[in-house]
Scaffold this motif. Structure first.
Motif, PDB file in Angstrom:
ATOM      1  N   UNK A  66       0.814  -1.217   0.000  1.00 47.74           N
ATOM      2  CA  UNK A  66       0.000   0.000   0.000  1.00 47.74           C
ATOM      3  C   UNK A  66       0.842   1.259   0.000  1.00 47.74           C
ATOM      4  N   UNK A  67       1.914   1.270   0.788  1.00 47.94           N
ATOM      5  CA  UNK A  67       2.778   2.448   0.840  1.00 47.94           C
ATOM      6  C   UNK A  67       3.655   2.548  -0.413  1.00 47.94           C
ATOM      7  N   UNK A  68       4.130   1.396  -0.901  1.00 48.99           N
ATOM      8  CA  UNK A  68       4.941   1.422  -2.124  1.00 48.99           C
ATOM      9  C   UNK A  68       4.124   1.860  -3.337  1.00 48.99           C
ATOM     10  N   UNK A  69       2.821   1.613  -3.301  1.00 47.93           N
ATOM     11  CA  UNK A  69       1.983   2.013  -4.433  1.00 47.93           C
ATOM     12  C   UNK A  69       1.900   3.525  -4.588  1.00 47.93           C
ATOM     13  N   UNK A  70       2.351   4.263  -3.568  1.00 50.14           N
ATOM     14  CA  UNK A  70       2.362   5.716  -3.628  1.00 50.14           C
ATOM     15  C   UNK A  70       3.753   6.266  -3.911  1.00 50.14           C
ATOM     16  N   UNK A  71       4.644   5.376  -4.328  1.00 44.39           N
ATOM     17  CA  UNK A  71       6.008   5.804  -4.658  1.00 44.39           C
ATOM     18  C   UNK A  71       6.003   6.776  -5.842  1.00 44.39           C
TER      19      UNK A  71
ATOM     20  N   UNK B  56       8.249   6.722  -8.043  1.00 45.89           N
ATOM     21  CA  UNK B  56       8.856   6.011  -9.164  1.00 45.89           C
ATOM     22  C   UNK B  56       7.803   5.171  -9.889  1.00 45.89           C
ATOM     23  N   UNK B  57       7.673   5.403 -11.171  1.00 50.92           N
ATOM     24  CA  UNK B  57       6.674   4.701 -11.970  1.00 50.92           C
ATOM     25  C   UNK B  57       6.920   3.197 -11.973  1.00 50.92           C
ATOM     26  N   UNK B  58       8.191   2.794 -12.037  1.00 51.07           N
ATOM     27  CA  UNK B  58       8.509   1.362 -12.080  1.00 51.07           C
ATOM     28  C   UNK B  58       8.044   0.663 -10.803  1.00 51.07           C
ATOM     29  N   UNK B  59       8.221   1.332  -9.664  1.00 51.12           N
ATOM     30  CA  UNK B  59       7.797   0.741  -8.395  1.00 51.12           C
ATOM     31  C   UNK B  59       6.282   0.636  -8.350  1.00 51.12           C
ATOM     32  N   UNK B  60       5.597   1.703  -8.720  1.00 57.08           N
ATOM     33  CA  UNK B  60       4.124   1.672  -8.718  1.00 57.08           C
ATOM     34  C   UNK B  60       3.606   0.602  -9.675  1.00 57.08           C
TER      35      UNK B  60
ATOM     36  N   UNK C 201       5.146  -2.192 -10.645  1.00 52.20           N
ATOM     37  CA  UNK C 201       5.425  -3.528 -10.113  1.00 52.20           C
ATOM     38  C   UNK C 201       4.440  -3.883  -8.997  1.00 52.20           C
ATOM     39  N   UNK C 202       4.158  -2.901  -8.133  1.00 47.69           N
ATOM     40  CA  UNK C 202       3.207  -3.134  -7.045  1.00 47.69           C
ATOM     41  C   UNK C 202       1.818  -3.428  -7.599  1.00 47.69           C
ATOM     42  N   UNK C 203       1.421  -2.685  -8.613  1.00 44.16           N
ATOM     43  CA  UNK C 203       0.108  -2.904  -9.215  1.00 44.16           C
ATOM     44  C   UNK C 203      -0.009  -4.304  -9.801  1.00 44.16           C
ATOM     45  N   UNK C 204       1.056  -4.782 -10.436  1.00 51.54           N
ATOM     46  CA  UNK C 204       1.046  -6.141 -11.001  1.00 51.54           C
ATOM     47  C   UNK C 204       0.882  -7.182  -9.897  1.00 51.54           C
ATOM     48  N   UNK C 205       1.615  -7.005  -8.805  1.00 49.25           N
ATOM     49  CA  UNK C 205       1.542  -7.962  -7.697  1.00 49.25           C
ATOM     50  C   UNK C 205       0.140  -7.962  -7.081  1.00 49.25           C
ATOM     51  N   UNK C 206      -0.383  -6.772  -6.830  1.00 51.51           N
ATOM     52  CA  UNK C 206      -1.705  -6.662  -6.212  1.00 51.51           C
ATOM     53  C   UNK C 206      -2.773  -7.293  -7.095  1.00 51.51           C
ATOM     54  N   UNK C 207      -2.759  -6.963  -8.378  1.00 52.95           N
ATOM     55  CA  UNK C 207      -3.784  -7.495  -9.273  1.00 52.95           C
ATOM     56  C   UNK C 207      -3.647  -9.003  -9.468  1.00 52.95           C
ATOM     57  N   UNK C 208      -2.408  -9.505  -9.424  1.00 55.35           N
ATOM     58  CA  UNK C 208      -2.217 -10.948  -9.566  1.00 55.35           C
ATOM     59  C   UNK C 208      -2.868 -11.699  -8.411  1.00 55.35           C
ATOM     60  N   UNK C 209      -2.573 -11.267  -7.181  1.00 53.67           N
ATOM     61  CA  UNK C 209      -3.100 -11.998  -6.027  1.00 53.67           C
ATOM     62  C   UNK C 209      -4.580 -11.727  -5.795  1.00 53.67           C
ATOM     63  N   UNK C 210      -5.067 -10.563  -6.210  1.00 56.45           N
ATOM     64  CA  UNK C 210      -6.502 -10.318  -6.135  1.00 56.45           C
ATOM     65  C   UNK C 210      -7.255 -11.034  -7.245  1.00 56.45           C
ATOM     66  N   UNK C 211      -6.618 -11.207  -8.376  1.00 60.30           N
ATOM     67  CA  UNK C 211      -7.300 -11.759  -9.545  1.00 60.30           C
ATOM     68  C   UNK C 211      -7.230 -13.259  -9.668  1.00 60.30           C
ATOM     69  N   UNK C 212      -6.443 -13.914  -8.830  1.00 61.57           N
ATOM     70  CA  UNK C 212      -6.366 -15.373  -8.869  1.00 61.57           C
ATOM     71  C   UNK C 212      -6.964 -15.950  -7.592  1.00 61.57           C
ATOM     72  N   UNK C 213      -7.408 -17.183  -7.675  1.00 64.45           N
ATOM     73  CA  UNK C 213      -8.128 -17.814  -6.572  1.00 64.45           C
ATOM     74  C   UNK C 213      -7.198 -18.154  -5.409  1.00 64.45           C
ATOM     75  N   UNK C 214      -7.656 -17.892  -4.191  1.00 58.12           N
ATOM     76  CA  UNK C 214      -6.920 -18.314  -3.006  1.00 58.12           C
ATOM     77  C   UNK C 214      -6.754 -19.826  -3.002  1.00 58.12           C
TER      78      UNK C 214
END
Length: 224
Positions: A41-46, A48-52, A54-67
């Motif tokens: 959550x805090x890194x998503x406000x970086x 740096x575009x690359x950091x934001x 990468x964080x968005x990819x990680x968040x969407x991956x774990x939210x978008x795939x089944x537990x």
């Protein structure tokens, strides 16, 4: 039912052990999710575009795939890559990553909701970025996070029956053993429903109290 009650009394020690495992998985999973949520959550406000990105990819991956799939991948597929975790560790990691990804959006939104004037005042007082975050931004954001975090915590609790699918001897696992021994599916799962309902109620009341305390500290009133 006449056969179920005596068997239930005999199974109480095992059910108690299973309940402790469920509570342990919930607590550890919540702690892991909280760490992941704050980090992402805090890194998503970086700045740096690359950091934001990468964080968005990680968040969407774990939210978008089944537990369910994430848990099975950690338990069955990860050992093929040379990494083997204990069943409970797999469960805690899966819960932490999945619900941490959802929690990251809560953290990001709560931090963004803090009035900009507060940050500007902190800058005027000479506070550095880290100090501003700790002393000004997060104390106000915490009060906004508690309610959505309560929902995520209850959802995490309700996901713990998946642990029995990877051989974790949790409450659901022990209830299944009781059901097999008695053949009374309705009664066994009624007990399971009752215990999970009670646990969810305790969590909700605790988080409501935490929310009131957070708001009171900020002078926002004690209403939940």
């Amino acid at each position: 039912m006449t056969e179920f009650l005596p068997e239930l009394r005999r199974a109480l020690p095992r059910l108690g052990e299973g309940l402790l495992v469920t509570v342990e998985a919930t607590v550890l999973g919540a702690v892991a999710a909280l760490v992941v949520a704050y980090a992402l959550g805090l890194l998503s406000r970086s700045r740096r575009l690359a950091v934001r990105g990468a964080v968005r990819l990680v968040v969407e991956f774990f939210r978008g795939t089944s537990l369910y799939v994430q848990l099975f991948w950690l338990f069955f597929a990860l050992p093929m890559l040379g990494f083997r975790l204990e069943p409970l560790a797999c469960a805690v990691l899966a819960l932490g990553l999945n619900y941490g990804a959802y929690g990251a959006e809560v953290v990001r939104g709560a931090v963004a909701a803090v009035p900009r004037a507060q940050t500007e005042a902190a800058v005027a007082l000479g506070m550095g970025p880290g100090l501003r975050l700790r002393r000004v931004v997060l104390p106000q954001a915490h009060a906004l996070m508690v309610a959505p975090f309560k929902n995520l915590l209850v959802q995490l609790l309700k996901a713990t029956p998946l642990l029995s699918l990877v051989t974790v001897p949790d409450l659901t696992f022990e209830i299944d053993q009781l059901r097999s021994a008695t053949g009374d599916t309705a009664a066994a799962y009624l007990v399971l429903l009752g215990v999970y309902g009670a646990l969810a109620g305790v969590l909700s009341l605790s988080m409501n109290a935490l929310e009131r305390a957070a708001k009171t500290r900020l002078g926002m009133g004690g209403g939940a």
